[in-house]
Design an enzyme around this catalytic site. Sequence first.
Site, PDB file in Angstrom:
ATOM      1  N   LYS A  61      22.331 -27.423 -49.522  1.00 43.77           N
ATOM      2  CA  LYS A  61      22.943 -26.360 -48.731  1.00 43.77           C
ATOM      3  C   LYS A  61      22.549 -26.438 -47.246  1.00 43.77           C
ATOM      4  O   LYS A  61      21.657 -27.199 -46.883  1.00 43.77           O
ATOM      5  CB  LYS A  61      22.581 -25.000 -49.347  1.00 43.77           C
ATOM      6  CG  LYS A  61      23.047 -24.873 -50.810  1.00 43.77           C
ATOM      7  CD  LYS A  61      24.530 -24.589 -50.961  1.00 43.77           C
ATOM      8  CE  LYS A  61      25.143 -24.937 -52.291  1.00 43.77           C
ATOM      9  NZ  LYS A  61      24.731 -24.204 -53.462  1.00 43.77           N
TER      10      LYS A  61
HETATM   11  C1  LIG Z   1      25.013 -23.721 -54.957  1.00 47.15           C
HETATM   12  C2  LIG Z   1      25.844 -22.571 -55.396  1.00 47.15           C
HETATM   13  C3  LIG Z   1      25.325 -21.499 -56.157  1.00 47.15           C
HETATM   14  C4  LIG Z   1      23.970 -21.555 -56.798  1.00 47.15           C
HETATM   15  O1  LIG Z   1      22.947 -21.736 -55.910  1.00 47.15           O
HETATM   16  P1  LIG Z   1      21.476 -22.036 -56.468  1.00 47.15           P
HETATM   17  O2  LIG Z   1      20.600 -21.714 -55.307  1.00 47.15           O
HETATM   18  O3  LIG Z   1      21.437 -23.470 -56.858  1.00 47.15           O
HETATM   19  O4  LIG Z   1      21.238 -21.127 -57.620  1.00 47.15           O
HETATM   20  C5  LIG Z   1      26.112 -20.394 -56.379  1.00 47.15           C
HETATM   21  N1  LIG Z   1      27.384 -20.338 -55.917  1.00 47.15           N
HETATM   22  C6  LIG Z   1      27.927 -21.344 -55.224  1.00 47.15           C
HETATM   23  C7  LIG Z   1      29.316 -21.197 -54.717  1.00 47.15           C
HETATM   24  C8  LIG Z   1      27.183 -22.505 -54.969  1.00 47.15           C
HETATM   25  O5  LIG Z   1      27.744 -23.542 -54.326  1.00 47.15           O
END
Ligand SMILES: *Cc1c(COP(=O)(O)O)cnc(C)c1O
Length: 380
Positions: free
Chosen positions: A185
Amino acid sequence: MKAKPYLPYNKASITNAEIKAVVKVMESGWLTMGHRTIELEEKFSKYIGVKHSVAVNSCTAALQLALMAHGVGPGDEVLLPSLTFVATANVVVNVGAKPIFVDVNPDSLCIDVTDAERKITKKTKVIIPVHYGGQPADLDSLSSFSKKHKLIIIEDAAHAVDSEWRKKKIGNHGNTVCFSFYATKNLTTGEGGMLTTNDEKIANFVRRNRLHGISKDAWKRYQPGGKWQYDVLSVGLKCNLTDMQAAIGIEQLKKLPKFTKKRIELAKHYDKLLSKVEGVRIFPVAGPVINSRHLYVIEVIAMNRDKFIERMGDLGIGTSVHFIPIHSFTYYRENYKVSKNSLPVTDKTSANIVSLPLYPDMSKKDVARVAASIKEILSN
Ligand SMILES: *Cc1c(COP(=O)(O)O)cnc(C)c1O
């Protein structure tokens, strides 16, 4: 001809600053949630412009705690797009509520409020818009829609740290908002997440229930002056962040404006190089927004998407797909079947989309290489 080096789909921007910050925490002897975590929360609140930030170990945990904090459970229905990561639906099932899949707008790939309205029932309690790829969902429509039907909005902002809607950062529009600091991210702590809210009651609920439901400031109990006594007020989760992760986050937050600027610049370069290429469609940024460009997504029209991904791999370029729609997974087909043609845009678009490499450590030359490879593949 010498093969070009592999261009990965994603790479975290980590420098000595993050490494030194983690080592410092490790040397301190206090590894888990502590003052670094609180510092990250305070700095994040200030950056977003929101009253409360609560750090957890994933966006998934933040979403689940958000649902719990708003009292969502058995008998409730939750509207969400099918075109998202499976976590967005899993948390709904995990609290005992029912996910209702909604189609997306063909241009923004964010939740289609008109379709959401069609799928409302007496049981609908929450809508979870996803800011797809960093493109904010239409928060004006969502706000009037939720007021009209007395729904709670929980924003899945996993992609949208540093994105803006009407000149305010995502996380600061009066809803409960969940961010991801997962490895891929825009701001990463390896694993991690943050929940933001202006509602003190929600913030306190989440603070308590990220640590078993233990009464106030449980994290302090092994710190100097911490109290050994504690009470349990509810059955929570165990999903706090650690100070090692928070230390990474504090360094990443300092660089976030630079990261976003670079992502936008690279995305614009993609736009320029791909806008006139026949056989692919791009998704221009639209609306009163800043899109922090978590993803650069194209729709492959002229050939089979899966073959296209294979050919890109042959040319040494990593890609990804965001997303395999949730309603197509076995578990969801067996338990939450949607009727045929209920998600036409999702079905059509999800078969064609590809996410191209995009991260701050890339160069415009890398972008040009990806664009040239796409043209080469499509012309053969
Ligand atoms: C990455 C992601 C999540 C989950 O994030 P984590 O921190 O890995 O739990 C939830 N929603 C979307 C749209 C994502 O891309």
